[in-house]
Design an enzyme around this catalytic site. Structure first.
Site, PDB file in Angstrom:
ATOM      1  CE1 TYR A   1     -30.718  43.914  55.994  1.00 49.79           C
ATOM      2  CE2 TYR A   1     -30.782  42.076  54.450  1.00 49.79           C
ATOM      3  CZ  TYR A   1     -30.950  43.410  54.725  1.00 49.79           C
ATOM      4  OH  TYR A   1     -31.352  44.268  53.711  1.00 49.79           O
TER       5      TYR A   1
ATOM      6  N   GLY B   1     -28.635  56.037  49.919  1.00 50.07           N
ATOM      7  CA  GLY B   1     -28.904  54.713  49.384  1.00 50.07           C
ATOM      8  C   GLY B   1     -30.213  54.573  48.643  1.00 50.07           C
TER       9      GLY B   1
END
Length: 260
Positions: free
Chosen positions: A152, A18
Site C-alpha cells: 500500500y 468512503g
C-alpha cells in the site's frame, strides 16, 4: 469560502463510498455536478439516491477494459470535465512475505493504473482548453510507510511522483495536478475493521482506536481518527485553488514529523 463551482463538472472515482463519497457531497454543496463510480450497482444506486439529481454514477471495475472510457463518456454528457479526483484504491493489511506477484500487480492496477487511465482520458482535453484540475488521493503511508502493508505504501508513494510529473505538463496553462495525503480516516470500512479487531481482542472499537494512537500512531497530534468530511474539505480546497499546483497536501493530523 465561495469556490465558484456552480455548474462545474467533477468526476470522482470510487465516489460511491468512503472518502470519495464525502468528496462528492462537498462538490455538490458548492453547486457542481458530480459523476461517481463504484463497484456495484446497489452501491452506486444508493449513493445516487442519497446525493440527489445533480449526481450521476456508473458501476464498474476500473481495471476492466472499457470501464474508464464509459465513465468519462458519462461525465462528458454533462459537458467538459473540470475536476478529476482519482480516489479509487484498495486498503488492506497484508504480510509482505505472503503477498505474491499477482497480488502486487493487482494492487498496482487498482491503486496506480486506474488513476493513470483516467488522467490519460481526461487531461489532454483539459490542456487543450487550458483549464482543469486533477487530484490524486495518496496517503500518509506514501511518506511514512508501514511494514504491515508494504504494498500500500509503495503504491501511494508512486502516486506522489506521478502527480508531480503530470503537473510539469501543465506549465503555461491553468490546468493543475496535485495529490493529497490523508491520515487514518474513519470510513465505514475502517470502522468495520476496528469492530473486527475489537471482537477478536474482547475490547470495544473505541478502545481499539485509543490503543492504535498509543501504540501505532503515537506521533499524531490530534490523537483521533479523521472524518471523511474533513478530508473532503481539503480535497475541495486543493482542487479549486488556482495557485496550488504540483504539490502534495497533508491531511493526517500531524502524524508525519516533518516541516514540509
Amino acid at each position: 469560502m465561495d469556490y465558484q463551482l456552480t455548474g462545474k463538472i467533477a468526476l470522482i472515482t470510487g465516489g460511491a463510498s468512503g472518502i470519495g463519497k464525502a468528496i462528492a457531497q462537498r462538490f455538490l454543496l458548492e453547486g457542481a455536478y458530480v459523476v461517481v463510480s463504484g463497484l456495484s450497482e446497489d452501491e452506486v444506486n444508493a449513493t445516487l439516491h442519497e446525493l440527489g439529481p445533480r449526481c450521476k454514477g456508473l458501476a464498474g471495475d476500473l481495471t476492466h477494459a472499457g470501464v474508464a472510457e464509459r465513465l468519462v463518456a458519462l461525465a462528458e454528457e454533462l459537458g467538459p470535465i473540470d475536476f478529476l479526483i482519482n480516489n479509487v484504491g484498495i486498503f488492506e493489511v497484508r504480510d509482505f512475505f505472503e503477498t505474491d506477484d499477482a497480488q502486487w500487480l493487482h494492487y498496482f492496477n487498482v491503486n496506480v493504473m486506474s488513476g493513470v487511465r483516467m488522467t490519460r482520458l481526461v487531461m489532454q482535453d483539459m490542456l487543450s482548453r487550458g483549464q482543469g484540475s486533477i487530484v490524486f488521493i495518496s496517503s500518509e503511508s506514501a511518506v511514512k510507510p508501514q511494514p504491515w502493508m508494504v504494498h500500500y505504501g509503495a503504491m501511494k508513494t508512486c502516486l506522489l511522483g506521478l502527480s508531480r510529473a503530470l503537473a510539469e505538463l501543465t506549465k503555461g496553462t491553468s490546468v493543475r495536478v496535485n495529490s493529497i495525503l490523508p491520515g487514518p480516516t474513519s470510513t465505514e470500512a475502517v470502522k468495520r475493521y476496528h469492530q473486527e479487531i475489537g471482537a477478536e481482542k474482547g475490547i470495544t472499537a473505541e478502545q481499539v482506536v485509543a490503543d492504535y494512537f498509543d501504540e501505532t500512531e503515537p506521533t499524531s497530534l490530534i490523537r483521533r481518527m479523521i472524518e471523511p468530511e474533513e478530508v473532503a474539505c481539503s480535497v475541495l480546497h486543493l482542487a479549486a485553488s488556482p495557485a496550488l499546483n504540483g504539490m502534495a497536501m497533508r491531511v493526517e493530523g500531524g502524524t508525519i514529523r516533518s516541516i514540509l
